[in-house]
Design an enzyme around this catalytic site. Structure first.
Site, PDB file in Angstrom:
ATOM      1  N   PRO A   2      18.787  88.373  40.298  1.00 17.75           N
ATOM      2  CA  PRO A   2      18.802  89.742  40.803  1.00 17.75           C
ATOM      3  C   PRO A   2      20.019  90.507  40.277  1.00 17.75           C
ATOM      4  CG  PRO A   2      18.348  88.192  42.571  1.00 17.75           C
ATOM      5  CD  PRO A   2      18.758  87.379  41.377  1.00 17.75           C
ATOM      6  N   GLU A   3      19.797  91.758  39.886  1.00 17.88           N
ATOM      7  CA  GLU A   3      20.900  92.583  39.408  1.00 17.88           C
ATOM      8  C   GLU A   3      21.422  93.446  40.553  1.00 17.88           C
ATOM      9  OE1 GLU A   3      20.489  94.237  35.498  1.00 17.88           O
ATOM     10  OE2 GLU A   3      18.993  92.746  34.919  1.00 17.88           O
TER      11      GLU A   3
END
Length: 264
Positions: A2-3
């Site tokens: 996840p960013e």
């Protein structure tokens, strides 16, 4: 992995449901041994910086979560669903629940430890008032490729593989160009673009980085295959010039670029 946009979205979602309430915390499979320390405490707020979450329960009582490559949350209304899989952590009230599976780190931080984490991270485009100048100064001194530097969380916090590829394409910068050869105007443009794209990514679960005018189908909803310029589009024609997108391994991850639009 996840960013930053996803991490900030989780922070907003979890705070909206649980902040200001006394919550139950448990770890059905024992993946978080200190769950009982937090059980019954009021969750004050949820902080996000880069790819890290901090659930603040009080002084020197912060639940730190780093999702790593495969960690993920699920959320819903009571009753609690059956315990399945590697359920590391649950937070719940009489009306709502949240579950965490996987993740690189789930541990209790003191205020000092949380500050030390913040101090070693670069500026986060999603935190208002973040100063990008220290990042610009680091990049200007480095012979390391800009593609690797954008993934270095001590330079910029929260930028991951998708945004790395898309930001560099939009700036027309080859990912293997040395950081010191990227001018300040381009770095400022990347920073502002990151703020815009990642803020949109907090609201939209898709990573849409293309402009309507550049898509083969500029009208109507964005088609899945037209959401991004280069990320995972290797071998396909560039939306701008038609050249085939290329890829290579960089800093243990795959980077993508257009060899015509992004010259070294």
């Amino acid at each position: 992995m996840p960013e930053g946009n996803q991490i900030h979205r989780f922070a907003e979602e979890h705070a909206a449901v649980f902040a200001g309430k006394r919550v139950h915390v448990d770890s059905p499979n024992g993946g978080f041994a200190d769950a009982e320390v937090l059980d019954g405490h009021k969750l004050i707020r949820v902080d996000a910086i880069g790819k890290h979450l901090g659930y603040r329960f009080g002084r020197d009582l912060i639940l730190h979560v780093h999702l790593g490559m495969y960690g993920d949350f699920k959320q819903g209304k009571m009753p609690l669903p059956p315990v399945k899989g590697a359920l590391r952590l649950r937070i719940y009230t009489k009306s709502d629940w949240m579950e965490l599976r996987g993740g690189t780190d789930t541990s209790i931080f003191t205020d000092e430890k949380w500050q030390l984490l913040r101090d070693r991270l670069g500026p986060d485009p999603l935190i208002p008032g973040s100063d990008p100048k220290p990042a610009f100064e680091k990049i200007a001194k480095r012979n390391t490729s800009i593609g690797a530097l954008l993934m270095d969380q001590s330079v910029f916090a929260g930028i991951g593989n998708i945004y790395r590829a898309e930001l560099l394409f939009r700036a027309r910068i080859h990912p293997l160009r040395p950081g010191k050869d990227v001018n300040l105007a381009s770095l400022k443009s990347i920073w502002k673009d990151a703020q815009t794209l990642m803020s949109a990514g907090v609201k939209d679960t898709r990573y849409v980085t293309t402009s309507a005018k550049d898509r083969p189908h500029p009208r109507g909803p964005v088609r899945e295959e037209e959401e991004r310029y280069v990320y995972r589009r290797h071998g396909k024609p560039c939306f701008i010039c038609g050249t085939k997108i290329e890829r290579a391994e960089l800093a243990t991850r795959t980077v993508y670029w257009c060899p015509n639009c992004q010259k070294k």
